[in-house]
Design an enzyme around this catalytic site. Structure first.
Site, PDB file in Angstrom:
ATOM      1  N   ARG A 102       0.904  -1.037  -0.077  1.00 14.12           N
ATOM      2  CA  ARG A 102      -0.070   0.173  -0.113  1.00 14.12           C
ATOM      3  C   ARG A 102       1.021   1.138   0.069  1.00 14.12           C
ATOM      4  O   ARG A 102       1.726   1.470   1.094  1.00 14.12           O
ATOM      5  CB  ARG A 102      -0.770  -0.002   1.124  1.00 14.12           C
ATOM      6  N   HIS A 129      -7.053   0.655  -6.789  1.00 16.68           N
ATOM      7  CA  HIS A 129      -7.131  -0.254  -5.660  1.00 16.68           C
ATOM      8  C   HIS A 129      -7.623  -1.429  -6.116  1.00 16.68           C
ATOM      9  O   HIS A 129      -9.080  -1.893  -5.939  1.00 16.68           O
ATOM     10  CB  HIS A 129      -7.927   0.547  -4.761  1.00 16.68           C
ATOM     11  N   GLN A 132      -9.841  -3.898  -3.934  1.00 18.90           N
ATOM     12  CA  GLN A 132     -11.113  -3.319  -3.753  1.00 18.90           C
ATOM     13  C   GLN A 132     -12.127  -3.706  -4.622  1.00 18.90           C
ATOM     14  O   GLN A 132     -13.623  -4.161  -4.514  1.00 18.90           O
ATOM     15  CB  GLN A 132     -11.206  -1.896  -3.379  1.00 18.90           C
ATOM     16  N   ASP A 227     -17.041   7.071  -2.744  1.00 16.79           N
ATOM     17  CA  ASP A 227     -15.638   6.892  -2.103  1.00 16.79           C
ATOM     18  C   ASP A 227     -15.514   8.589  -1.248  1.00 16.79           C
ATOM     19  O   ASP A 227     -16.184   9.249  -1.691  1.00 16.79           O
ATOM     20  CB  ASP A 227     -14.531   6.635  -2.973  1.00 16.79           C
ATOM     21  N   CYS A 267     -16.379   1.843  -0.570  1.00 16.30           N
ATOM     22  CA  CYS A 267     -15.111   0.932  -0.284  1.00 16.30           C
ATOM     23  C   CYS A 267     -14.813   1.036   1.400  1.00 16.30           C
ATOM     24  O   CYS A 267     -14.131   0.250   1.900  1.00 16.30           O
ATOM     25  CB  CYS A 267     -13.951   1.502  -0.915  1.00 16.30           C
ATOM     26  N   ARG A 295     -13.702  -8.589   1.137  1.00 19.97           N
ATOM     27  CA  ARG A 295     -12.403  -8.386   0.642  1.00 19.97           C
ATOM     28  C   ARG A 295     -11.323  -9.557   1.284  1.00 19.97           C
ATOM     29  O   ARG A 295     -10.525  -9.963   0.834  1.00 19.97           O
ATOM     30  CB  ARG A 295     -11.957  -7.059   1.662  1.00 19.97           C
TER      31      ARG A 295
END
Ligand code: CP
Ligand code: NVA
Length: 311
Positions: A102, A129, A132, A227, A267, A295
């Site tokens: 990340r 991402h 995600q 988001d 998300c 996830r």
């Protein structure tokens, strides 16, 4: 065989993505059956930013498969400053079996992947991402049950055309569903990824369209996605963004304009009162915690897929 990465959604082809979904569904149904699937495997996690979902789902996920994760923060490795990224990649490759990173810059993921002899997973960058997006589309695939039905699905993204939106564009292209993107001017998604998504959607019968008006954007939606307005690393723009994005809030009034069956996706983390209201988050239409749960299942399947494909 060469090793496989997930630097961006399109490191997997359509069939491979659906294979990961199928495996994730099996893992969700019968988790104990896979308790040795990655026995003895170790993953290093590199983290320049904070995380709840990504950290816990990768760590718990690999443990549930019989493996182990080592979580590294910038406090530990001071990425790119204490030593070059390419040296970190080559060190980790000698010790562990997988890397999840990340990071601020997509270029860091690309460099890690280039110099690692083991799979590298993008766990969020400025450009994407992918984990995600995989969990999100698995969530939708789970609702609609059959892969063919994804083609007719209408997903509307409202808000900042940032990393999450970019990955949704690529996965829309790959899976052939219809994505409507509604962002304020100046906050559109990455143009290269938009082009890539559109090119792929021609092949798979989907479409990626832009709509400036949130009311029009939700009119035919099966799911509405948002988001945060201010992503990690953009904190100094918070006040300006609160003004610019105000008309793009997913709230009760906007949901009135959407079909009754439309669900709401996010998300997470959510900034209630900014991109989404508390009422919408807590409503029956919200599937945000299904997404968060998925996830875990999709990343477990992804880790197994990448390790197997790299052996
Ligand atoms: N959605 C997501 O990636 O959450 P975290 O930032 O908490 O990992
Ligand atoms: N766009 C957000 C996503 C968080 C999961 C960010 O980058 O902070």
């Amino acid at each position: 065989m060469t090793k496989r990465d997930l630097r961006t959604v399109i490191d997997l082809n359509r069939d491979e993505l659906l294979t990961v979904f199928q495996l994730a569904a099996e893992m969700k149904e019968n988790p104990l059956q896979f308790s040795k699937a990655l026995e003895g495997k170790t993953m290093a996690m590199i983290n320049e930013k904070q995380s709840l979902r990504t950290k816990v789902t990768f760590e718990a996920g690999i443990q549930q498969l019989g493996g182990y994760a080592v979580y590294l923060t910038n406090q530990d490795i001071n990425l790119g400053k204490r030593e070059p990224v390419k040296d970190i990649a080559r060190n980790l490759s000698r010790w562990v079996d997988l890397v999840a990173a990340r990071v601020y810059k997509q270029a860091t993921v690309m460099e890690l992947a280039k110099y690692s002899s083991i799979p590298v997973i993008n766990a969020l960058s400025d450009e994407g991402h992918p984990c995600q997006a995989m969990a999100d589309l698995f969530t939708i695939w789970d609702f609609v049950k059959k892969r063919e039905e994804l083609r007719g699905f209408n997903l509307t993204f409202i808000g900042d055309g940032n990393n999450v939106c970019n990955s949704l564009i690529l996965i829309a292209g790959l899976l052939g569903f219809h994505l409507t993107v509604c962002t304020p001017a100046g906050y559109e998604p990455n143009p290269t990824m938009t082009w890539q998504g559109r090119e792929m959607s021609h092949d798979w019968g989907g479409a990626i369209t832009f709509e400036l008006d949130p009311v029009k954007a939700v009119a035919g939606a099966d799911a509405i996605y948002t988001d945060v307005w201010t992503s990690m690393g953009q904190e100094e723009e918070t006040e300006k963004r609160r003004e610019v994005f105000k008309p793009y809030q997913v709230n009760e009034a906007l949901l009135e304009k959407a079909p009754k069956h439309a669900v709401v996706m996010h998300c997470l983390p959510a900034h209630r009162g900014e991109e989404i209201t508390d009422g919408v988050m807590e409503s029956e239409r919200s599937v945000v915690f299904e997404q968060a749960e998925n996830r875990l299942h999709t990343q477990k399947a992804l880790m197994k897929f990448l390790v197997d494909a790299s052996n």
